[in-house]
Design an enzyme around this catalytic site. Sequence first.
Site, PDB file in Angstrom:
ATOM      1  N   ASP A  18      18.139 -77.095  12.941  1.00 61.30           N
ATOM      2  CA  ASP A  18      18.732 -76.489  14.070  1.00 61.30           C
ATOM      3  C   ASP A  18      17.832 -76.212  15.303  1.00 61.30           C
ATOM      4  O   ASP A  18      16.523 -76.446  15.123  1.00 61.30           O
ATOM      5  CB  ASP A  18      18.904 -74.836  13.428  1.00 61.30           C
ATOM      6  CG  ASP A  18      19.972 -74.020  14.313  1.00 61.30           C
ATOM      7  OD1 ASP A  18      20.707 -74.689  15.056  1.00 61.30           O
ATOM      8  OD2 ASP A  18      19.772 -72.650  14.395  1.00 61.30           O
ATOM      9  N   GLY A  21      20.250 -77.682  20.811  1.00 57.08           N
ATOM     10  CA  GLY A  21      20.889 -77.092  22.046  1.00 57.08           C
ATOM     11  C   GLY A  21      20.021 -76.269  22.770  1.00 57.08           C
ATOM     12  O   GLY A  21      19.789 -76.671  23.856  1.00 57.08           O
ATOM     13  N   ARG A  22      19.104 -75.301  22.092  1.00 57.70           N
ATOM     14  CA  ARG A  22      18.215 -74.796  22.990  1.00 57.70           C
ATOM     15  C   ARG A  22      16.906 -75.587  23.468  1.00 57.70           C
ATOM     16  O   ARG A  22      16.593 -75.460  24.455  1.00 57.70           O
ATOM     17  CB  ARG A  22      17.806 -73.508  21.931  1.00 57.70           C
ATOM     18  CG  ARG A  22      18.492 -72.200  21.917  1.00 57.70           C
ATOM     19  CD  ARG A  22      18.254 -71.495  20.764  1.00 57.70           C
ATOM     20  NE  ARG A  22      18.749 -71.954  19.531  1.00 57.70           N
ATOM     21  CZ  ARG A  22      18.217 -71.822  18.180  1.00 57.70           C
ATOM     22  NH1 ARG A  22      17.244 -71.107  18.188  1.00 57.70           N
ATOM     23  NH2 ARG A  22      18.709 -72.443  17.345  1.00 57.70           N
ATOM     24  N   TRP A  23      16.786 -76.601  22.718  1.00 56.39           N
ATOM     25  CA  TRP A  23      15.600 -77.452  23.121  1.00 56.39           C
ATOM     26  C   TRP A  23      16.045 -78.256  24.409  1.00 56.39           C
ATOM     27  O   TRP A  23      15.392 -78.447  25.457  1.00 56.39           O
ATOM     28  CB  TRP A  23      15.506 -78.689  22.116  1.00 56.39           C
ATOM     29  CG  TRP A  23      14.269 -79.724  22.274  1.00 56.39           C
ATOM     30  CD1 TRP A  23      13.287 -79.490  21.995  1.00 56.39           C
ATOM     31  CD2 TRP A  23      14.481 -80.916  22.991  1.00 56.39           C
ATOM     32  NE1 TRP A  23      12.555 -80.623  22.485  1.00 56.39           N
ATOM     33  CE2 TRP A  23      13.299 -81.559  23.185  1.00 56.39           C
ATOM     34  CE3 TRP A  23      15.552 -81.522  23.844  1.00 56.39           C
ATOM     35  CZ2 TRP A  23      13.103 -82.533  23.727  1.00 56.39           C
ATOM     36  CZ3 TRP A  23      15.454 -82.782  24.359  1.00 56.39           C
ATOM     37  CH2 TRP A  23      14.194 -83.216  24.104  1.00 56.39           C
ATOM     38  N   ARG A  31      23.406 -80.145  26.302  1.00 52.69           N
ATOM     39  CA  ARG A  31      22.958 -79.944  24.961  1.00 52.69           C
ATOM     40  C   ARG A  31      22.931 -81.488  24.105  1.00 52.69           C
ATOM     41  O   ARG A  31      22.272 -81.570  23.332  1.00 52.69           O
ATOM     42  CB  ARG A  31      24.170 -79.055  24.190  1.00 52.69           C
ATOM     43  CG  ARG A  31      24.302 -77.575  24.601  1.00 52.69           C
ATOM     44  CD  ARG A  31      25.345 -77.094  23.850  1.00 52.69           C
ATOM     45  NE  ARG A  31      25.342 -77.065  22.518  1.00 52.69           N
ATOM     46  CZ  ARG A  31      24.561 -76.177  21.901  1.00 52.69           C
ATOM     47  NH1 ARG A  31      23.860 -75.188  22.321  1.00 52.69           N
ATOM     48  NH2 ARG A  31      24.603 -76.351  20.502  1.00 52.69           N
ATOM     49  N   HIS A  35      20.858 -83.216  21.069  1.00 56.22           N
ATOM     50  CA  HIS A  35      21.186 -83.820  19.725  1.00 56.22           C
ATOM     51  C   HIS A  35      20.578 -85.152  19.642  1.00 56.22           C
ATOM     52  O   HIS A  35      20.079 -85.777  18.579  1.00 56.22           O
ATOM     53  CB  HIS A  35      22.602 -83.994  19.827  1.00 56.22           C
ATOM     54  CG  HIS A  35      23.094 -82.519  19.717  1.00 56.22           C
ATOM     55  ND1 HIS A  35      22.907 -81.551  18.724  1.00 56.22           N
ATOM     56  CD2 HIS A  35      24.292 -82.050  20.462  1.00 56.22           C
ATOM     57  CE1 HIS A  35      23.711 -80.434  18.922  1.00 56.22           C
ATOM     58  NE2 HIS A  35      24.648 -80.602  19.862  1.00 56.22           N
ATOM     59  N   SER A  63      28.300 -78.717  10.136  1.00 55.87           N
ATOM     60  CA  SER A  63      28.880 -77.632   9.082  1.00 55.87           C
ATOM     61  C   SER A  63      30.157 -77.693   9.165  1.00 55.87           C
ATOM     62  O   SER A  63      30.922 -78.125  10.269  1.00 55.87           O
ATOM     63  CB  SER A  63      28.182 -76.295   9.283  1.00 55.87           C
ATOM     64  OG  SER A  63      28.590 -75.643  10.294  1.00 55.87           O
ATOM     65  N   LEU A 129      13.896 -93.286  -1.847  1.00 58.38           N
ATOM     66  CA  LEU A 129      14.461 -91.885  -1.535  1.00 58.38           C
ATOM     67  C   LEU A 129      15.915 -91.795  -1.628  1.00 58.38           C
ATOM     68  O   LEU A 129      16.643 -92.638  -0.966  1.00 58.38           O
ATOM     69  CB  LEU A 129      13.784 -91.781  -0.048  1.00 58.38           C
ATOM     70  CG  LEU A 129      14.434 -90.348   0.541  1.00 58.38           C
ATOM     71  CD1 LEU A 129      13.891 -89.019  -0.002  1.00 58.38           C
ATOM     72  CD2 LEU A 129      14.201 -90.721   2.157  1.00 58.38           C
ATOM     73  N   ARG A 192      18.890 -67.536   8.437  1.00 56.13           N
ATOM     74  CA  ARG A 192      20.052 -67.467   7.697  1.00 56.13           C
ATOM     75  C   ARG A 192      20.494 -68.731   7.103  1.00 56.13           C
ATOM     76  O   ARG A 192      19.833 -70.001   7.531  1.00 56.13           O
ATOM     77  CB  ARG A 192      21.254 -67.103   8.716  1.00 56.13           C
ATOM     78  CG  ARG A 192      21.232 -67.779   9.888  1.00 56.13           C
ATOM     79  CD  ARG A 192      22.569 -67.056  10.442  1.00 56.13           C
ATOM     80  NE  ARG A 192      22.729 -67.784  11.853  1.00 56.13           N
ATOM     81  CZ  ARG A 192      22.680 -67.011  13.026  1.00 56.13           C
ATOM     82  NH1 ARG A 192      21.981 -66.000  13.100  1.00 56.13           N
ATOM     83  NH2 ARG A 192      22.581 -67.740  14.124  1.00 56.13           N
ATOM     84  N   GLU A 205      12.492 -72.345  -2.443  1.00 58.76           N
ATOM     85  CA  GLU A 205      11.446 -71.649  -1.856  1.00 58.76           C
ATOM     86  C   GLU A 205      12.160 -71.743  -0.196  1.00 58.76           C
ATOM     87  O   GLU A 205      12.105 -72.877   0.177  1.00 58.76           O
ATOM     88  CB  GLU A 205      10.254 -72.042  -1.722  1.00 58.76           C
ATOM     89  CG  GLU A 205       9.704 -71.874  -3.250  1.00 58.76           C
ATOM     90  CD  GLU A 205       9.630 -70.205  -3.433  1.00 58.76           C
ATOM     91  OE1 GLU A 205       9.217 -69.633  -2.415  1.00 58.76           O
ATOM     92  OE2 GLU A 205       9.570 -70.024  -4.682  1.00 58.76           O
TER      93      GLU A 205
END
Length: 248
Positions: A18, A21-23, A31, A35, A63, A129, A192, A205
Site C-alpha cells: 500500500d 498513490g500517496r508516494w 497516481r 503504481h 482487492s 519460490l 488494517r 505476526e
Amino acid sequence: MPELDTAAMPRHIAIIMDGNGRWAEKQGKPRLMGHQAGVKSVQNIVRAARELDIGVLTLYAFSTENWKRPPLEIQALMGLLKTFLESELATMVRNNVSLRCLGEKDRLPTEVSKIMERAIRETAENSGLILNLALSYGGRNEITQAVQAITQKCLTGILNPEVIDQAVIEQHLYTAGLPDPDLLIRTGGETRLSNFLLWQASYAELYFTEILWPDFRKQDLLIAILDFQKRQRRFGKTSEQAEQTHPH
Ligand code: IPE
Ligand code: IPE
Ligand code: MG
C-alpha cells in the site's frame, strides 16, 4: 544490523503493498507513476525472497474493493500487470519461481488472464519460490466461494457434511496446500487488513510500516523479518509452554 536467524525464517510472507498513490502525490505526480514505481519494489522483493529462501510470498496487488476505483486507474493497473507478467515470465522460469493467482481470475480483462494463465502454466513445475499474486482478491469472497463449493459437493453426495472441518475448508481456499502466512506486512502506514487473507492470517505476526510501497526494498524486508524473529509465537499457550515447543 543484527544477523537473521536462518533457522527461524518465516515460511510464508504476505504483503499488503500500500501507498503507491500517496508516494506519487507527494512528488506532484499522477497516481499511475506511483503504481509504476511500485513494480520496481515488487521485482526487488521477489528477488530478496528468493535470496532468503522464503517458501511462499503472497503479494496483495488488487482487492475486490479496488474495482470501485476510477475506471482509468483500474485500466492503468491492469495494463501494468500485463506488462509485468510479459516481461517477468522468462525471469520467473529462469529463477525457478512458481507463479499462482489468488482471486477472481474471471473478472480480470482477457488480455491479463491470458498471460496470467500462460505464466502459471509455464512455471507450474518450478520448485523454488511460490509467488502468489492476489488479484481481484477478497478474503470474504474467498470464504464465500469455498462455502459454495463445499455445499455443492454435499448436495451431490461427494461430501458428507459431518466431515467438514478446518482442513476441508482450507482445501477449498485459493491457498489450498500452502502453509499459512507467518509474517504479514503492510506498507503505507494503515493498520488494517483490508479483506486480505482473513482465514489464513489467524496467527500471522502483523508488521506495519510507514514506508510507502515504492520505497520498500530488501533492507526493509530484512528489518521486518528481524522484528518477526524477536517475537514469541504462543498460539494460545502460555509463555512457558511456547518456550518448550519453540525454543529460541
Ligand atoms: C496500493 O497503493 C496499490 C493498490 C491498491 C492497487 P494505493 O493505490 O492504495 O496507494 P494509496 O493508499 O492511495 O497511497
Ligand atoms: C489494500 O489497499 C489493497 C491492496 C494493497 C491491493 P487499499 O488502499 O485498497 O486499502 P484501503 O482502501 O485503504 O483499506
Ligand atoms: Mg491504499
